[in-house]
Design an enzyme around this catalytic site. Structure first.
Site, mmCIF file in Angstrom:
data_model
loop_
_atom_site.group_PDB
_atom_site.id
_atom_site.type_symbol
_atom_site.label_atom_id
_atom_site.label_comp_id
_atom_site.label_asym_id
_atom_site.label_seq_id
_atom_site.Cartn_x
_atom_site.Cartn_y
_atom_site.Cartn_z
ATOM 1 N N SER A 135 -15.202 1.831 -59.157
ATOM 2 C CA SER A 135 -15.148 3.272 -59.430
ATOM 3 C C SER A 135 -13.780 3.710 -59.940
ATOM 4 C CB SER A 135 -15.494 4.061 -58.172
ATOM 5 O OG SER A 135 -16.795 3.745 -57.745
HETATM 6 N N1 SAH Z 1 -17.436 1.058 -53.981
HETATM 7 C C1 SAH Z 1 -17.215 0.311 -55.203
HETATM 8 C C2 SAH Z 1 -18.131 0.748 -56.317
HETATM 9 C C3 SAH Z 1 -19.174 -0.238 -56.579
HETATM 10 S S1 SAH Z 1 -20.351 0.192 -57.825
HETATM 11 C C4 SAH Z 1 -15.750 0.444 -55.616
HETATM 12 O O1 SAH Z 1 -14.924 0.680 -54.778
HETATM 13 O O2 SAH Z 1 -15.428 0.272 -56.764
HETATM 14 C C5 SAH Z 1 -21.761 0.556 -56.850
HETATM 15 C C6 SAH Z 1 -22.272 -0.575 -56.000
HETATM 16 O O3 SAH Z 1 -23.441 -0.097 -55.338
HETATM 17 C C7 SAH Z 1 -22.712 -1.815 -56.774
HETATM 18 O O4 SAH Z 1 -22.009 -2.935 -56.291
HETATM 19 C C8 SAH Z 1 -24.203 -1.929 -56.475
HETATM 20 O O5 SAH Z 1 -24.677 -3.262 -56.349
HETATM 21 C C9 SAH Z 1 -24.307 -1.190 -55.154
HETATM 22 N N2 SAH Z 1 -25.640 -0.695 -54.808
HETATM 23 C C10 SAH Z 1 -26.569 -0.125 -55.614
HETATM 24 N N3 SAH Z 1 -27.666 0.202 -54.904
HETATM 25 C C11 SAH Z 1 -27.423 -0.158 -53.602
HETATM 26 C C12 SAH Z 1 -28.169 -0.100 -52.393
HETATM 27 N N4 SAH Z 1 -29.405 0.406 -52.336
HETATM 28 N N5 SAH Z 1 -27.607 -0.576 -51.253
HETATM 29 C C13 SAH Z 1 -26.354 -1.092 -51.264
HETATM 30 N N6 SAH Z 1 -25.598 -1.187 -52.385
HETATM 31 C C14 SAH Z 1 -26.125 -0.728 -53.548
#
Ligand code: SAH
Length: 219
Positions: A69
């Protein structure tokens, strides 16, 4: 360590300070949030080839079609959770990804859980988080759309992937006075803040955002 990364190591304190200045310029005012963002070396969480861009205020690819993010969005969501409250309390993050945001949350509360649906990504996150001294976070491979019933209720829930609608499971797992912040929508997404009050749930729509989709099940 290669020389490029060693160079980044030496300058990361300074580049991080510049990142904090940019967050202030974009309107982040919570000093605790800014301090937490300043304490976490973001370059640890991105691919080596992208490490030189780790402190730009931009989302970056982290593999498996997912993104780390944008710093502003991480700061903004945590600021919204904290506004007018003493602390985050027991916190759930949905979507660990590379682990960056949970490392920031871990600077603000000792009681943080994070769930991720893609197992190899969670393994990567564990590797990254092990490099942050003193950090205590609990990670689980599971579908965060269902929340984390065994650890509920939560004072704060933060979702890093966009849902088509607000998952009722997450609302139900809020403690009284608890807050949920999440992106909602498809092509057009908005940040929403849900608060559980004795009178029921309040809902506010905040700014537009751009997140990867919240997907069902695990892989
Ligand atoms: N928190 C991260 C952002 C990751 S992007 C950061 O600090 O940069 C969003 C993440 O959500 C992805 O890794 C994706 O695999 C996860 N995701 C999507 N749907 C999800 C679900 N139902 N349960 C858990 N994780 C999920």
């Amino acid at each position: 360590m290669n020389t490029a990364l060693a160079g980044i190591g030496m300058t990361s304190q300074r580049t991080r300070a510049r990142m904090i200045d940019r967050l202030r310029a974009k309107g982040i005012v919570n000093e605790a949030v800014l301090a937490a963002m300043g304490a976490v070396p973001r370059h640890i969480f991105v691919e080596e080839a992208l490490a030189s861009r780790a402190y730009e205020d931009t989302a970056l690819p982290l593999g498996f079609s997912q993104t780390i993010s944008q710093p502003y969005v991480v700061a903004r969501m945590i600021e919204v959770l904290l506004a007018g409250r003493k602390g985050l309390g027991k916190t759930l993050e949905v979507g660990t990804g590379c682990g960056y945001q949970v490392a920031v949350l871990g600077q603000l509360t000792r009681d943080v859980y994070s769930v991720e649906r893609i197992e190899p990504l969670l393994a990567k996150a564990r590797g990254h988080l092990a490099q942050i001294p003193g950090l205590q976070v609990r990670l689980k491979h599971s579908d965060g759309g269902m929340g984390l019933p065994e650890a509920a209720p939560f004072d704060s829930i933060i979702v890093a992937a966009a849902a088509g609608r607000i998952p009722p499971e997450l609302m139900q797992q809020l403690a009284m006075g608890g807050r949920l912040v999440l992106p909602v929508g498809g092509n057009e997404q908005y940040l929403y803040l849900i608060e559980r009050t004795p009178q029921g749930f309040t809902e506010s729509r905040l700014e537009t955002v751009r997140f990867v989709p919240l997907l069902p099940g695990v892989e």
